[in-house]
Design an enzyme around this catalytic site. Structure first.
Site, PDB file in Angstrom:
ATOM      1  N   LYS A   1       0.859  -1.179   0.000  1.00 45.29           N
ATOM      2  CA  LYS A   1       0.000   0.000   0.000  1.00 45.29           C
ATOM      3  C   LYS A   1       0.900   1.235   0.000  1.00 45.29           C
ATOM      4  CE  LYS A   1      -4.204   1.924   2.055  1.00 45.29           C
ATOM      5  NZ  LYS A   1      -3.956   3.340   2.017  1.00 45.29           N
TER       6      LYS A   1
ATOM      7  N   ARG B   1      -4.028   8.752  -5.498  1.00 45.75           N
ATOM      8  CA  ARG B   1      -4.524   7.870  -6.548  1.00 45.75           C
ATOM      9  C   ARG B   1      -4.668   8.646  -7.849  1.00 45.75           C
ATOM     10  NH1 ARG B   1      -8.771   3.376  -4.954  1.00 45.75           N
ATOM     11  NH2 ARG B   1      -8.768   2.153  -6.850  1.00 45.75           N
TER      12      ARG B   1
ATOM     13  N   ARG C   1      -8.929  10.589  -7.114  1.00 40.08           N
ATOM     14  CA  ARG C   1      -9.951   9.741  -6.520  1.00 40.08           C
ATOM     15  C   ARG C   1     -11.287  10.468  -6.387  1.00 40.08           C
ATOM     16  NH1 ARG C   1     -10.048   7.368  -0.469  1.00 40.08           N
ATOM     17  NH2 ARG C   1     -12.275   7.625  -0.417  1.00 40.08           N
TER      18      ARG C   1
ATOM     19  N   GLU D   1      -1.140   4.508  -8.136  1.00 46.68           N
ATOM     20  CA  GLU D   1      -0.859   5.358  -6.974  1.00 46.68           C
ATOM     21  C   GLU D   1       0.456   6.088  -7.291  1.00 46.68           C
ATOM     22  OE1 GLU D   1      -2.869   5.641  -4.330  1.00 46.68           O
ATOM     23  OE2 GLU D   1      -1.653   6.365  -2.685  1.00 46.68           O
TER      24      GLU D   1
ATOM     25  N   PHE E   1      -1.572  -0.569 -10.391  1.00 49.89           N
ATOM     26  CA  PHE E   1      -2.031  -1.794  -9.730  1.00 49.89           C
ATOM     27  C   PHE E   1      -3.274  -2.405 -10.374  1.00 49.89           C
ATOM     28  CE2 PHE E   1      -3.406   1.816  -7.040  1.00 49.89           C
ATOM     29  CZ  PHE E   1      -4.789   1.654  -7.091  1.00 49.89           C
TER      30      PHE E   1
ATOM     31  N   ARG F   1     -16.856  -0.076  -1.619  1.00 51.48           N
ATOM     32  CA  ARG F   1     -15.891  -0.379  -0.582  1.00 51.48           C
ATOM     33  C   ARG F   1     -16.408  -1.655   0.070  1.00 51.48           C
ATOM     34  NH1 ARG F   1     -12.251   2.746   2.524  1.00 51.48           N
ATOM     35  NH2 ARG F   1     -13.134   4.765   1.965  1.00 51.48           N
TER      36      ARG F   1
ATOM     37  N   LYS G   1      -7.421  -3.358   3.423  1.00 54.13           N
ATOM     38  CA  LYS G   1      -6.114  -2.778   3.766  1.00 54.13           C
ATOM     39  C   LYS G   1      -5.696  -3.255   5.153  1.00 54.13           C
ATOM     40  CE  LYS G   1      -8.382   1.575   4.914  1.00 54.13           C
ATOM     41  NZ  LYS G   1      -8.436   3.003   4.807  1.00 54.13           N
TER      42      LYS G   1
HETATM   43  P1  ATP Z   1      -6.218   6.087   3.554  1.00 54.73           P
HETATM   44  O1  ATP Z   1      -6.799   7.326   4.167  1.00 54.73           O
HETATM   45  O2  ATP Z   1      -5.882   5.032   4.513  1.00 54.73           O
HETATM   46  O3  ATP Z   1      -5.201   6.344   2.511  1.00 54.73           O
HETATM   47  P2  ATP Z   1      -8.318   6.059   1.836  1.00 54.73           P
HETATM   48  O4  ATP Z   1      -9.569   6.435   2.563  1.00 54.73           O
HETATM   49  O5  ATP Z   1      -7.634   7.130   1.066  1.00 54.73           O
HETATM   50  O6  ATP Z   1      -7.356   5.407   2.843  1.00 54.73           O
HETATM   51  P3  ATP Z   1      -8.750   3.376   1.248  1.00 54.73           P
HETATM   52  O7  ATP Z   1      -9.890   2.759   0.544  1.00 54.73           O
HETATM   53  O8  ATP Z   1      -8.781   3.216   2.698  1.00 54.73           O
HETATM   54  O9  ATP Z   1      -8.652   4.891   0.860  1.00 54.73           O
HETATM   55  O10 ATP Z   1      -7.384   2.794   0.719  1.00 54.73           O
HETATM   56  C1  ATP Z   1      -7.229   2.664  -0.637  1.00 54.73           C
HETATM   57  C2  ATP Z   1      -6.258   3.691  -1.136  1.00 54.73           C
HETATM   58  O11 ATP Z   1      -4.929   3.196  -1.017  1.00 54.73           O
HETATM   59  C3  ATP Z   1      -6.467   3.853  -2.600  1.00 54.73           C
HETATM   60  O12 ATP Z   1      -7.405   4.884  -2.836  1.00 54.73           O
HETATM   61  C4  ATP Z   1      -5.107   4.169  -3.138  1.00 54.73           C
HETATM   62  O13 ATP Z   1      -4.959   5.561  -3.212  1.00 54.73           O
HETATM   63  C5  ATP Z   1      -4.140   3.632  -2.107  1.00 54.73           C
HETATM   64  N1  ATP Z   1      -3.327   2.479  -2.571  1.00 54.73           N
HETATM   65  C6  ATP Z   1      -1.979   2.364  -2.417  1.00 54.73           C
HETATM   66  N2  ATP Z   1      -1.519   1.213  -2.910  1.00 54.73           N
HETATM   67  C7  ATP Z   1      -2.591   0.531  -3.404  1.00 54.73           C
HETATM   68  C8  ATP Z   1      -2.746  -0.738  -4.039  1.00 54.73           C
HETATM   69  N3  ATP Z   1      -1.725  -1.549  -4.257  1.00 54.73           N
HETATM   70  N4  ATP Z   1      -4.011  -1.095  -4.408  1.00 54.73           N
HETATM   71  C9  ATP Z   1      -5.069  -0.281  -4.166  1.00 54.73           C
HETATM   72  N5  ATP Z   1      -4.978   0.926  -3.577  1.00 54.73           N
HETATM   73  C10 ATP Z   1      -3.748   1.347  -3.192  1.00 54.73           C
END
Ligand code: ATP
Length: 575
Positions: free
Chosen positions: A248, A253, A268, A298, A338, A413, A419
């Site tokens: 991660k 994104r 995003r 990412e 990814f 989601r 994660k």
């Molecule tokens: P956080 O605040 O923890 O970053 P978030 O609310 O932005 O989380 P989540 O759905 O919790 O979003 O986590 C997914 C995010 O992680 C994705 O939107 C992306 O930006 C990031 N990410 C990093 N590496 C990866 C990966 N290998 N596959 C998918 N998403 C990834």
């Protein structure tokens, strides 16, 4: 439809504090809209002339709009600015000044106003300011006062009727399908295309079967699939059995769209970021072996001298409107690819992840700015724990584990993607993104900054509402308080906004627009907060909440943590 009829709807929408009333008003508006105007009306309701992801901004400065109002109504710019400073709203200033002219029965159509606004947006080159002003003056001279109020707010980017995308979908469903039973089909089409105007037009012109056929298109961002949380690797294997494991990365994104040599990129929250990342444009042209493609990536800032990836605080400096070339040299980006969602005219979102990853490897050439993510298939908790520790020792956020056979569920989601992050004692293992709903005025020293505690909420996806979860007074420096106060006062309202649900009444309500990241020790049950509250059960609240960062650069209020996630986090903490 005549523009002054549309502004009557705007007036009603602005005046209500009930979400159900918003849906009724929208439904009535969409029923009365003709087939060839519903798309434009949908964008105008959002204060725009194009879908959110298109960078077609009208963007006129306050001074230019003030000059237009002055010229239209025979005043000086200074007169208008003086009134604006007194009222705090250019729309109301225009309304007051126009009312002296008693222009009634304006016949300007929505079509015409939309056409002129588009012309204003597309005007560039020498004399732009003057040309734009003249176009706006012509409109203002032919409008009644209420229309003038709403018109001037559009080029200033502050129409803000407080209507979320799900509420627009509800309005469309009610107007055209009669009820909400088939609304899910509209939502799915929205998740694939992110274009509410297109959905409104398709539904009105061709009906529901055409909506089902609306597929992924290059140039229209797909709503991102997101991750659920699980407390540890054991739980992940128990629930998901065999998973694909990826690092991660802690950047932002970027969804990359390639259409021949035409490249576009989206955040995003669907913002068009194409112009911000010239190196990603070049890399896509060179490294992607397909005529058309959509990639999920990412992006991270990279230090070419030390060959290290930089922390999020550095990466985020690349989200900027000016000084792009200079920053691209200082903090060049790499993008970890990814997923692949579309290739050579064909949508891949219904293919299983295992197949998409195969196609990804055939399509994106290694060695360069775009880096296909490494991945590993794992089916035991021990290996998964080692991979999580490995990622943490490399300074990454953790890992993402994905079900190999899952489709790409746009906008969802769920437990297709999970994660796993590092865990610190005495804290939840993830932060919560909250929306500021209002503030309580401070006591003592803080009174001078105007804010003592922020009332914040999470998002209820089902109801499209923001529901209170905490009051936060910790984690903000004096400067941050000042900043919050300054920003909040620009969007303060005199009554509880529609789509806000709270038992607590703050000293000042604000429109739910500012997203903050909050860290708490735990989630507790509480009767005073409305998050997750039912007639028989108390709500959920945050214990020892503190502000970590402002997230509104990359998150819309609807991207905040949902109440469903909050309840899941509550359950996870006892495991
Ligand atoms: P956080 O605040 O923890 O970053 P978030 O609310 O932005 O989380 P989540 O759905 O919790 O979003 O986590 C997914 C995010 O992680 C994705 O939107 C992306 O930006 C990031 N990410 C990093 N590496 C990866 C990966 N290998 N596959 C998918 N998403 C990834």
């Amino acid at each position: 439809m005549i523009f002054c009829q549309l502004s009557e709807y705007f007036e009603k929408l602005e005046g209500t504090s009930s979400r159900l009333a918003l849906i009724d008003i929208l439904s009535d508006l969409f029923k009365k809209s003709e087939k060839d105007e519903i798309e434009k009306i949908t964008y105008l309701v959002q204060g725009r002339i194009a879908p959110f992801f298109e960078s077609l901004e009208i963007g006129m400065a306050e001074k230019t709009v003030a000059q237009s109002i002055a010229s239209a109504y025979g005043l000086t710019k200074e007169d208008v600015i003086k009134l604006y400073n007194k009222l705090g709203d250019m729309g109301i200033a225009a309304e007051r000044l126009n009312s002296k002219f008693k222009i009634q029965n304006s016949k300007l159509s929505v079509e015409k106003v939309f056409e002129v606004l588009t012309k204003i947006a597309k005007t560039n080159g020498e004399g732009t300011v003057e040309k734009r002003q003249n176009l706006l003056i012509d409109l203002l001279k032919n409008m009644d006062s209420s229309s003038a109020k709403y018109l001037v707010r559009i080029p200033l980017g502050n129409l803000r009727l407080g209507i979320g995308d799900p509420t627009i979908l509800d309005g469309l469903a009610k107007a055209i399908l009669g009820d909400k039973s088939k609304r899910k089909l509209l939502e799915n089409a929205y998740n694939r295309t992110s274009d509410l105007g297109l959905i409104a037009k398709t539904l009105k012109e061709k009906g529901l079967s055409a909506i089902e056929k609306l597929t992924v298109q290059v140039g229209k961002p797909i709503r991102s699939e997101l991750c659920e949380r699980l407390p540890n690797p054991e739980k992940a294997i128990e629930k998901m059995e065999k998973v694909d494991v990826q690092y991660k990365y802690d950047g932002f994104r970027v969804q990359v769209h390639k259409n021949g040599s035409n490249i576009s990129m989206y955040s995003r929250n669907l913002e068009n970021m194409t112009h911000m990342f010239p190196e990603l444009i070049e890399a896509t042209k060179k490294q992607v072996h397909a005529e058309t493609a959509i990639l999920d990536t990412e992006a991270l800032a990279y230090n070419p001298d030390s060959e290290e990836f930089l922390p999020f605080q550095e990466t985020t400096k690349r989200r900027r409107k000016h000084g792009i070339a200079e920053m691209a040299l200082k903090l060049p980006l790499k993008a970890f690819v990814f997923d692949i969602l579309y290739k050579n005219g064909k949508s891949l979102i219904d293919e299983p992840l295992s197949k998409r990853l195969e196609i990804l490897k055939e399509t994106v050439r290694e060695d360069g700015v775009l880096i296909p993510t490494k991945n590993q298939i794992v089916s035991d908790a021990k290996t998964l724990t080692i991979l999580l520790e490995d990622s943490i020792s490399k300074g990454l956020e953790g890992i993402v584990v994905k079900k190999l056979e899952s489709k790409y569920e746009a906008g969802a989601r769920n437990f297709n993607w999970v994660k796993l992050k590092r865990h610190s004692a005495g804290e939840l293992n993830d932060t919560i993104d909250c929306v500021i709903l209002g503030y309580v005025t401070g006591k003592g020293k803080r009174i001078s900054f105007g804010a003592g505690a922020l009332l914040v909420g999470v998002y209820d996806q089902e109801k499209d509402e923001f529901i209170s979860v905490s009051k936060i007074g910790t984690g903000l420096s004096d400067n941050e308080w000042r900043e919050v106060h300054k920003r909040a006062d620009k969007i303060k309202v005199d009554h509880k906004p529609a789509r806000v649900n709270s038992l607590i009444t703050p000293s000042v309500w604000i429109k739910p627009e500012i997203v903050i990241e909050v860290l708490a020790d735990e989630i507790t049950r509480s009767p005073i907060h409305t998050a997750g509250k039912t007639i028989d059960e108390p709500g959920y609240a945050l214990r020892f909440p503190r502000l970590v960062s402002f997230r509104d650069k990359d998150k819309k209020p609807e991207d905040a943590t949902t109440v469903k996630e909050l309840i899941q986090m509550y359950k996870d903490q006892s495991k």
